[in-house]
Scaffold this motif. Sequence first.
Motif, mmCIF file in Angstrom:
data_model
loop_
_atom_site.group_PDB
_atom_site.id
_atom_site.type_symbol
_atom_site.label_atom_id
_atom_site.label_comp_id
_atom_site.label_asym_id
_atom_site.label_seq_id
_atom_site.Cartn_x
_atom_site.Cartn_y
_atom_site.Cartn_z
ATOM 1 N N LEU A 29 0.820 -1.206 0.000
ATOM 2 C CA LEU A 29 0.000 0.000 0.000
ATOM 3 C C LEU A 29 0.860 1.266 0.000
ATOM 4 O O LEU A 29 0.367 2.351 0.269
ATOM 5 N N SER A 30 2.145 1.108 -0.302
ATOM 6 C CA SER A 30 3.057 2.254 -0.222
ATOM 7 C C SER A 30 2.680 3.347 -1.211
ATOM 8 O O SER A 30 2.172 3.086 -2.304
ATOM 9 N N ALA A 31 2.926 4.572 -0.807
ATOM 10 C CA ALA A 31 2.616 5.723 -1.659
ATOM 11 C C ALA A 31 3.464 5.702 -2.929
ATOM 12 O O ALA A 31 3.026 6.168 -3.979
ATOM 13 N N GLU A 32 4.677 5.145 -2.841
ATOM 14 C CA GLU A 32 5.528 5.050 -4.027
ATOM 15 C C GLU A 32 4.882 4.150 -5.082
ATOM 16 O O GLU A 32 4.901 4.454 -6.273
ATOM 17 N N LEU A 40 2.259 9.259 -11.842
ATOM 18 C CA LEU A 40 2.852 10.506 -11.374
ATOM 19 C C LEU A 40 4.167 10.220 -10.650
ATOM 20 O O LEU A 40 4.323 9.151 -10.058
ATOM 21 N N PRO A 41 5.092 11.178 -10.656
ATOM 22 C CA PRO A 41 6.315 10.986 -9.868
ATOM 23 C C PRO A 41 5.974 10.985 -8.372
ATOM 24 O O PRO A 41 5.005 11.661 -7.960
ATOM 25 N N PRO A 42 6.735 10.249 -7.550
ATOM 26 C CA PRO A 42 6.431 10.152 -6.115
ATOM 27 C C PRO A 42 6.349 11.503 -5.401
ATOM 28 O O PRO A 42 5.590 11.654 -4.455
ATOM 29 N N GLU A 43 7.086 12.499 -5.892
ATOM 30 C CA GLU A 43 7.051 13.807 -5.217
ATOM 31 C C GLU A 43 5.729 14.546 -5.425
ATOM 32 O O GLU A 43 5.482 15.558 -4.780
ATOM 33 N N GLN A 44 4.850 14.030 -6.285
ATOM 34 C CA GLN A 44 3.540 14.652 -6.505
ATOM 35 C C GLN A 44 2.390 13.865 -5.875
ATOM 36 O O GLN A 44 1.253 14.320 -5.888
ATOM 37 N N VAL A 45 2.705 12.691 -5.332
ATOM 38 C CA VAL A 45 1.685 11.870 -4.680
ATOM 39 C C VAL A 45 1.863 12.017 -3.171
ATOM 40 O O VAL A 45 2.920 11.710 -2.636
ATOM 41 N N PHE A 46 0.823 12.515 -2.514
ATOM 42 C CA PHE A 46 0.918 12.824 -1.093
ATOM 43 C C PHE A 46 0.136 11.835 -0.245
ATOM 44 O O PHE A 46 -0.999 11.497 -0.559
ATOM 45 N N ALA A 65 5.158 11.055 -1.268
ATOM 46 C CA ALA A 65 5.436 9.625 -1.181
ATOM 47 C C ALA A 65 6.915 9.324 -0.968
ATOM 48 O O ALA A 65 7.264 8.342 -0.329
ATOM 49 N N ASP A 66 7.773 10.186 -1.487
ATOM 50 C CA ASP A 66 9.213 9.914 -1.430
ATOM 51 C C ASP A 66 9.887 10.531 -0.207
ATOM 52 O O ASP A 66 11.109 10.589 -0.139
ATOM 53 N N ASN A 67 9.114 10.967 0.772
ATOM 54 C CA ASN A 67 9.679 11.586 1.966
ATOM 55 C C ASN A 67 9.213 10.913 3.236
ATOM 56 O O ASN A 67 8.233 10.186 3.249
ATOM 57 N N GLU A 117 5.746 21.832 2.673
ATOM 58 C CA GLU A 117 5.905 22.970 1.764
ATOM 59 C C GLU A 117 6.263 22.554 0.340
ATOM 60 O O GLU A 117 6.040 23.312 -0.599
ATOM 61 N N LEU A 118 6.780 21.350 0.145
ATOM 62 C CA LEU A 118 7.137 20.893 -1.197
ATOM 63 C C LEU A 118 5.916 20.782 -2.107
ATOM 64 O O LEU A 118 6.044 20.816 -3.327
#
Length: 158
Positions: A29-32, A40-46, A65-67, A117-118
């Motif tokens: 179930l990971s956001a990645e 979408l790239p992981p930095e756009q999936v929250f 997702a990547d943080n 903030e990203l």
Amino acid sequence: MAKTNAARILDGLGIKYELREYEVDPDDLSAETVAAKVGLPPEQVFKTLAVQGDRYGICLAVISADNELDFKALAKQTGDRRVDMVPLKDVQAVTGYIRGGVTALACKKDYPVYIDELAEICDVISVSAGMRGTQILLAPEDYIRAVNAKVAAIVKAK
């Protein structure tokens, strides 16, 4: 595609969005993984994390997702001495959603929401629509307005 309560909230606010469905793997179930499935790239999936502070109780932390969540940074924002994840067994009772489907939109209660903030540097972000297998894509400023989120630096430095 079934409309979720989260989508109905956005409809009521006149916010434009796109629903995007994906196949759910209950073992991942990971956001990645969700990011890859919705294209979408992981930095756009929250992902939305239910967190509990020692002074002010429950809030929601929304991070890409990547943080990883920086608990100390979030505690500083909330005014708590420390914050911890809400135990998984309690997430549904607290939010009304199951793991992998938690969203600040149409949550059981209006908890304070903190978004990293990203999100503001993205043209579009994706958040859970309130159920596994469906994501809502929308402009970050619309999401921030819809959930009355406070924007702050709440992820660990890479």
